[in-house]
Motif scaffolding. Structure first.
Motif, short mmCIF file in Angstrom:
data_model
loop_
_atom_site.label_atom_id
_atom_site.label_comp_id
_atom_site.label_asym_id
_atom_site.label_seq_id
_atom_site.Cartn_x
_atom_site.Cartn_y
_atom_site.Cartn_z
N ARG A 165 0.81 -1.22 0.00
CA ARG A 165 0.00 0.00 0.00
C ARG A 165 0.85 1.28 0.00
N VAL A 166 1.97 1.26 -0.68
CA VAL A 166 2.85 2.43 -0.80
C VAL A 166 2.36 3.28 -1.97
N GLY A 196 8.55 1.37 4.09
CA GLY A 196 7.61 0.60 4.89
C GLY A 196 6.19 0.60 4.34
N ASP A 197 5.36 -0.24 4.90
CA ASP A 197 3.95 -0.34 4.50
C ASP A 197 3.24 0.99 4.70
N GLY A 198 2.38 1.33 3.74
CA GLY A 198 1.52 2.50 3.88
C GLY A 198 2.21 3.84 3.74
N VAL A 199 3.43 3.88 3.26
CA VAL A 199 4.15 5.15 3.08
C VAL A 199 3.55 5.92 1.90
N PRO A 227 7.16 2.60 8.31
CA PRO A 227 5.78 2.36 7.88
C PRO A 227 4.84 3.50 8.29
N GLY A 228 3.93 3.84 7.39
CA GLY A 228 2.90 4.84 7.68
C GLY A 228 3.33 6.28 7.55
N GLU A 229 4.59 6.55 7.24
CA GLU A 229 5.05 7.95 7.16
C GLU A 229 4.61 8.59 5.86
N ILE A 230 4.48 9.92 5.92
CA ILE A 230 4.26 10.74 4.74
C ILE A 230 5.51 11.61 4.62
#
Length: 87
Positions: A10-11, A26-29, A43-46
């Motif tokens: 989900r990047v 990481g996931d979700g970046v 993960p999860g960073e913007i």
């Protein structure tokens, strides 16, 4: 993307994002357009900018950027004043 980049699930990489060799994303970046990623991203960073910075820090940097010339002049004046007061 350079060789050896590891992308999580989900990047989202916006247009013209560049990623250096052997970087782990990481996931979700999420990245902004033209982000330059030189090191691992948690993960999860913007991230935004070049070099890529966390989103909130990037906003602070942008807010100050336009005022840098004035801040530099103020600093030089303070340095002269401080130097003259110590003589």
């Amino acid at each position: 993307m350079a060789g050896g980049v590891q992308l999580g699930n989900r990047v989202i990489l916006a247009g013209q994002t560049g990623i250096a060799n052997q970087v782990k994303i990481g996931d979700g970046v999420m990245t902004s357009a033209q982000a330059g990623i030189h090191s691992d991203v948690a993960p999860g960073e913007i991230v935004c900018g070049t070099p890529a910075l966390p989103y909130k820090l990037y906003l602070k940097v942008c807010a100050v950027y336009g005022r840098l010339p004035d801040m530099y002049q103020s600093l030089k004046q303070l340095q002269r004043k401080f130097k003259n007061s110590n003589d």
